[in-house]
Design an enzyme around this catalytic site. Structure first.
Site, PDB file in Angstrom:
ATOM      1  N   HIS A  23       0.863  -1.194   0.000  1.00 39.00           N
ATOM      2  CA  HIS A  23       0.000   0.000   0.000  1.00 39.00           C
ATOM      3  C   HIS A  23       0.897   1.240   0.000  1.00 39.00           C
ATOM      4  O   HIS A  23       1.869   1.300   0.746  1.00 39.00           O
ATOM      5  CB  HIS A  23      -0.887  -0.012   1.250  1.00 39.00           C
ATOM      6  CG  HIS A  23      -1.962   1.026   1.246  1.00 39.00           C
ATOM      7  ND1 HIS A  23      -1.714   2.359   1.496  1.00 39.00           N
ATOM      8  CD2 HIS A  23      -3.292   0.935   1.021  1.00 39.00           C
ATOM      9  CE1 HIS A  23      -2.857   3.030   1.420  1.00 39.00           C
ATOM     10  NE2 HIS A  23      -3.835   2.189   1.134  1.00 39.00           N
ATOM     11  N   CYS A  48      -3.787   2.713  -4.196  1.00 35.10           N
ATOM     12  CA  CYS A  48      -4.758   3.490  -3.417  1.00 35.10           C
ATOM     13  C   CYS A  48      -4.858   4.878  -4.036  1.00 35.10           C
ATOM     14  O   CYS A  48      -3.924   5.676  -3.932  1.00 35.10           O
ATOM     15  CB  CYS A  48      -4.307   3.558  -1.959  1.00 35.10           C
ATOM     16  SG  CYS A  48      -5.449   4.490  -0.923  1.00 35.10           S
ATOM     17  N   HIS A  79      -7.767   0.327  -4.282  1.00 38.38           N
ATOM     18  CA  HIS A  79      -8.518   1.130  -3.316  1.00 38.38           C
ATOM     19  C   HIS A  79      -9.037   2.344  -4.051  1.00 38.38           C
ATOM     20  O   HIS A  79      -8.248   3.091  -4.635  1.00 38.38           O
ATOM     21  CB  HIS A  79      -7.614   1.618  -2.184  1.00 38.38           C
ATOM     22  CG  HIS A  79      -7.280   0.571  -1.180  1.00 38.38           C
ATOM     23  ND1 HIS A  79      -6.589   0.849  -0.026  1.00 38.38           N
ATOM     24  CD2 HIS A  79      -7.573  -0.755  -1.133  1.00 38.38           C
ATOM     25  CE1 HIS A  79      -6.458  -0.270   0.681  1.00 38.38           C
ATOM     26  NE2 HIS A  79      -7.025  -1.256   0.026  1.00 38.38           N
ATOM     27  N   ASP A 136     -12.534   2.962  -0.461  1.00 36.18           N
ATOM     28  CA  ASP A 136     -11.647   3.263   0.664  1.00 36.18           C
ATOM     29  C   ASP A 136     -12.421   4.163   1.632  1.00 36.18           C
ATOM     30  O   ASP A 136     -13.647   4.112   1.668  1.00 36.18           O
ATOM     31  CB  ASP A 136     -10.346   3.879   0.139  1.00 36.18           C
ATOM     32  CG  ASP A 136      -9.155   3.547   1.031  1.00 36.18           C
ATOM     33  OD1 ASP A 136      -9.365   3.076   2.141  1.00 36.18           O
ATOM     34  OD2 ASP A 136      -8.005   3.782   0.612  1.00 36.18           O
ATOM     35  N   HIS A 137     -11.719   4.954   2.399  1.00 38.48           N
ATOM     36  CA  HIS A 137     -12.388   5.751   3.434  1.00 38.48           C
ATOM     37  C   HIS A 137     -13.649   6.445   2.935  1.00 38.48           C
ATOM     38  O   HIS A 137     -13.728   6.868   1.786  1.00 38.48           O
ATOM     39  CB  HIS A 137     -11.452   6.863   3.929  1.00 38.48           C
ATOM     40  CG  HIS A 137     -10.134   6.352   4.397  1.00 38.48           C
ATOM     41  ND1 HIS A 137      -9.106   7.181   4.739  1.00 38.48           N
ATOM     42  CD2 HIS A 137      -9.672   5.093   4.575  1.00 38.48           C
ATOM     43  CE1 HIS A 137      -8.065   6.456   5.115  1.00 38.48           C
ATOM     44  NE2 HIS A 137      -8.381   5.185   5.011  1.00 38.48           N
ATOM     45  N   TYR A 189     -14.159   4.743   8.402  1.00 38.24           N
ATOM     46  CA  TYR A 189     -14.666   3.386   8.168  1.00 38.24           C
ATOM     47  C   TYR A 189     -16.094   3.166   8.647  1.00 38.24           C
ATOM     48  O   TYR A 189     -16.431   2.120   9.188  1.00 38.24           O
ATOM     49  CB  TYR A 189     -13.693   2.347   8.754  1.00 38.24           C
ATOM     50  CG  TYR A 189     -12.465   2.205   7.890  1.00 38.24           C
ATOM     51  CD1 TYR A 189     -12.503   1.451   6.721  1.00 38.24           C
ATOM     52  CD2 TYR A 189     -11.280   2.873   8.194  1.00 38.24           C
ATOM     53  CE1 TYR A 189     -11.397   1.351   5.892  1.00 38.24           C
ATOM     54  CE2 TYR A 189     -10.160   2.782   7.367  1.00 38.24           C
ATOM     55  CZ  TYR A 189     -10.235   2.014   6.226  1.00 38.24           C
ATOM     56  OH  TYR A 189      -9.145   1.909   5.402  1.00 38.24           O
TER      57      TYR A 189
HETATM   58  C1  CS2 Z   1      -5.738   2.977   4.989  1.00 38.28           C
HETATM   59  C2  CS2 Z   1      -4.560   2.199   5.528  1.00 38.28           C
HETATM   60  O1  CS2 Z   1      -5.864   3.842   2.838  1.00 38.28           O
HETATM   61  C3  CS2 Z   1      -6.029   2.864   3.532  1.00 38.28           C
HETATM   62  O2  CS2 Z   1      -6.446   1.842   3.016  1.00 38.28           O
HETATM   63  O3  CS2 Z   1      -6.912   2.805   5.686  1.00 38.28           O
HETATM   64  O4  CS2 Z   1      -4.723   1.967   6.878  1.00 38.28           O
HETATM   65  C4  CS2 Z   1      -4.198   0.897   4.894  1.00 38.28           C
HETATM   66  O5  CS2 Z   1      -5.099  -0.062   5.280  1.00 38.28           O
HETATM   67  C5  CS2 Z   1      -2.820   0.398   5.265  1.00 38.28           C
HETATM   68  O6  CS2 Z   1      -1.894   1.397   5.095  1.00 38.28           O
HETATM   69  C6  CS2 Z   1      -2.418  -0.803   4.463  1.00 38.28           C
HETATM   70  O7  CS2 Z   1      -1.313  -1.426   5.007  1.00 38.28           O
HETATM   71 MN    MN Z   2      -6.005   2.794   0.806  1.00 35.76          MN
END
Ligand code: CS2
Ligand code: MN
Length: 349
Positions: free
Chosen positions: A198, A236, A263, A308-309, A322
């Site tokens: 990530h 991501c 993501h 994602d978020h 989340y």
């Molecule tokens: C975050 C991170 O962007 C995301 O997905 O929520 O916490 C992510 O899960 C970690 O960095 C992955 O190792």
């Molecule tokens: Mn992410």
């Protein structure tokens, strides 16, 4: 693509029963949260997680994350033992049928924000990042705690760790990452688990700590450190996308065969090194989410994908980033784009 949704385990207020009702979600992204970083995940615990998810009518698709011990990132202490443990965990995950593992290589802190519940004009709230506020923060004061952060540090252990990083440059971190990959990817290949790093979030140095998974050139460098399909990416959009020099659509096309996990998150750049997390829809933020999803579609992406978020909407409270509702909206939006792209392709043929 295979649509998935992140679940934080039995303590997550967003239950599996609720997730199951989001149309089009078949897979769960989860982890075991109570095993200290660096220790082996026993097969029984993995099976327990898998069985719980299957009993709720879904499958355990991706592990996010198997965390990497700081000794591995700093390249000292017990790193060989922790790498051996990591490999054991991968073998156990493979025995349970897992084929994709997400992790990151960010020193000490996972994703970082300056405010966890910034009020937006529409009455919702979201995570934001303001560089100036972060620069003023003292990580030793424990002013912030984020879902991704390891909460097991004491003030003293955190201080010692930050001290240790003072002598670790970006090049040292690259070397330590290579040392890790040389040992772990060999095992990942044997047991057929795709590793998916990530990116750093935000993709620049914070609190003086080195960060290297930040842009196209570095992603290229990373993939070459160990040239194998098992050494891949979690792309991501929100993490990389806050740097306007990162063109996510281009990254999808450039690295398609090495992206195992996507993501999808939108963010709104509000200034230099400042951003708000936004609803997934393209017009809500600075990223062309339609263009990004189309890039995956054009590439025939068959990997895992998740929203994602999300913001907190409709009065929901819970784990920052989340909650259920906004992520569910994101899922349905991405699925809608995908269905339209599928249909347009069929009709064109
Ligand atoms: C975050 C991170 O962007 C995301 O997905 O929520 O916490 C992510 O899960 C970690 O960095 C992955 O190792
Ligand atoms: Mn992410």
């Amino acid at each position: 693509m295979k649509m998935t949704f992140r679940w934080y385990g039995e303590d997550d207020p967003v239950t599996l029963e609720k997730i199951r009702q989001i149309p089009g979600v078949t897979g769960i992204v989860s982890a075991i949260y109570d095993i200290p970083v660096g220790e082996v995940w026993p097969l029984e615990r993995i099976m327990q997680l898998k069985n719980t998810i299957e009993a709720a009518g879904m499958e355990l698709s991706v592990i996010e994350s198997v965390p990497v011990h700081e000794d591995i990132k700093t390249g000292d202490g017990d790193r060989d033992r922790y790498i051996a443990n990591y490999c054991e965990t991968l073998k156990n995950l493979a025995k349970a049928g897992i084929d994709c593992v997400c992790y990151n290589f960010m020193p000490v802190f996972d994703w970082t924000r300056s405010d966890l519940a910034f009020n937006l004009p529409d009455g919702s709230n979201a995570l934001i990042y303001d560089e100036e506020t972060v620069l003023k923060m003292d990580p030793l004061k424990g002013e912030l705690s984020l879902p991704g952060w390891d909460s097991s540090y004491t003030k003293e252990s955190m201080k010692a760790l930050l001290e240790k990083y003072k002598s670790i440059s970006e090049e040292d971190l690259w070397n330590n990452l290579k040392y890790f990959l040389d040992r772990v990817i060999k095992v990942a290949e044997e047991v057929k688990v795709k590793m998916a790093i990530h990116p750093d979030d935000p993709p620049w140095s914070i609190f003086g700590l080195p960060r290297i998974i930040t842009n196209k050139a570095n992603l290229e460098r990373f993939l070459k450190l160990y040239d194998s399909p098992y050494n891949g990416l979690t792309l991501c959009s929100g993490s990389l996308g806050v740097d306007p020099n990162n063109d996510i659509t281009d990254l999808v096309h450039s690295f398609a065969d090495r992206i195992h996990f996507a993501h999808i998150r939108n963010i709104k750049i509000t200034g230099e090194k400042c951003f708000e997390e936004a609803a997934h829809k393209t017009e809500c933020g600075s990223l062309d989410i339609f263009g990004i999803v189309k890039a995956y579609h054009d590439e025939g992406f068959e990997g895992y994908i998740r929203p994602d978020h999300g913001r907190m909407i409709w009065g929901e409270t819970g784990k920052p980033g989340y909650g259920l509702y906004d992520r569910a909206l994101g899922t349905v939006y991405i699925n809608g784009l995908w269905e339209a792209l599928d249909r347009m392709k069929q009709e064109a043929n």
